[in-house]
Design a protein around this motif. Structure first.
Motif: not given
Length: 60
Positions: A48-53, A40-43, A24-25, A1-5
């Motif tokens: 982040x998905x849990x931390x974003x309110x 390319x750096x995302x592990x 991972x910065x 899966x990928x992370x999306x903003x």
């Protein structure tokens, strides 16, 4: 899966706290714009998905 903003969900009016929790910065932010994910750096840990309110960062 990928992370999306989803920038429409991000208030974009403050330094994003999610930037500092990424082990991972892979998250950066320019000014107060919505954060950006360096895929390319995302592990794919999902911290982040849990931390974003605002629910602006999610796995797709």
């Amino acid at each position: 899966m990928a992370i999306k903003v989803e920038s429409h969900r991000c208030p974009q009016n403050h330094p994003c706290p999610v930037v500092r929790v990424c082990p991972a910065g892979a998250i950066t932010q320019r000014g107060f714009a919505a954060p950006e994910i360096n895929t390319s750096r995302c592990i794919d840990c999902g911290i982040c998905t849990r931390y974003c309110g605002y629910g602006a960062i999610r796995k797709v």
